[in-house]
Design a protein around this motif. Structure first.
Motif, mmCIF file in Angstrom:
data_model
loop_
_atom_site.group_PDB
_atom_site.id
_atom_site.type_symbol
_atom_site.label_atom_id
_atom_site.label_comp_id
_atom_site.label_asym_id
_atom_site.label_seq_id
_atom_site.Cartn_x
_atom_site.Cartn_y
_atom_site.Cartn_z
ATOM 1 N N UNK A 6 26.454 -128.301 27.486
ATOM 2 C CA UNK A 6 27.867 -128.801 26.972
ATOM 3 C C UNK A 6 27.796 -129.037 25.550
ATOM 4 N N UNK A 7 26.665 -129.177 24.771
ATOM 5 C CA UNK A 7 26.553 -129.523 23.493
ATOM 6 C C UNK A 7 26.660 -128.155 22.712
ATOM 7 N N UNK A 8 26.820 -127.012 23.499
ATOM 8 C CA UNK A 8 27.301 -125.561 22.683
ATOM 9 C C UNK A 8 28.371 -125.025 23.025
ATOM 10 N N UNK A 9 29.285 -125.876 24.095
ATOM 11 C CA UNK A 9 30.535 -125.213 24.519
ATOM 12 C C UNK A 9 31.571 -125.330 23.562
ATOM 13 N N UNK A 10 32.397 -124.227 23.554
ATOM 14 C CA UNK A 10 33.387 -124.126 22.571
ATOM 15 C C UNK A 10 34.758 -124.065 23.308
ATOM 16 N N UNK A 11 35.728 -124.434 22.742
ATOM 17 C CA UNK A 11 37.256 -124.163 23.364
ATOM 18 C C UNK A 11 37.733 -122.807 22.774
ATOM 19 N N UNK A 12 38.696 -122.066 23.423
ATOM 20 C CA UNK A 12 39.370 -120.973 22.900
ATOM 21 C C UNK A 12 40.761 -120.998 23.607
#
Length: 146
Positions: A66-72
């Protein structure tokens, strides 16, 4: 079935195995939610506090920590990158309902040759347990059926 039971069952019976990562604290998770501008569904909160992502043994498959998740963004709206394989060759998205955080869907994107700017969402599940079960039974191509 809870996440812990699911992973134990998968690793004792399934075709494809998954390795758990160390979970994160609720406090850290809430900080990440604030940074991303989202509220995670309750079962994903349970998942990330139990295991901050998973590593699968088929085609370098990963549920992203989760700490590497990004939005697009695509033609449907905002989503989070949730899973990937072959070092981000393909990604899987997470779409959370704007009005009910506990309604969410996983999908992978396909692109039309005529208009590469309009990706299509191909929905593949609406719970973390279904998503992990699909991977454990069918592997990476069970998720990315493009």
């Amino acid at each position: 079935m809870n996440i812990s039971d699911l992973l134990n069952t998968i690793n004792s019976t399934a075709k494809f195995k998954v390795d758990k990562k160390k979970g994160i604290s609720i406090k850290e998770l809430h900080e990440i939610e604030k940074t991303l501008g989202i509220k995670l569904p309750d079962d994903l909160v349970e998942f990330y506090t139990f295991s901050n992502g998973l590593e699968g043994d088929d085609l370098i498959f990963n549920i992203i920590p989760i700490n590497e998740v990004e939005k697009d963004n695509d033609n449907v709206g905002e989503y989070l990158f949730f899973a990937e394989y072959l070092i981000y060759s393909e990604t899987c998205g997470l779409e959370i309902d704007l009005y009910d955080k506990n309604k969410y869907k996983f999908f992978y994107l396909t692109y039309e040759q005529e208009d590469y700017n309009k990706p299509q969402r191909n929905y593949i599940g609406d719970s973390i347990i279904d998503f992990i079960t699909l991977y454990s039974n069918e592997g990476t191509f069970g998720i990315f059926r493009g």
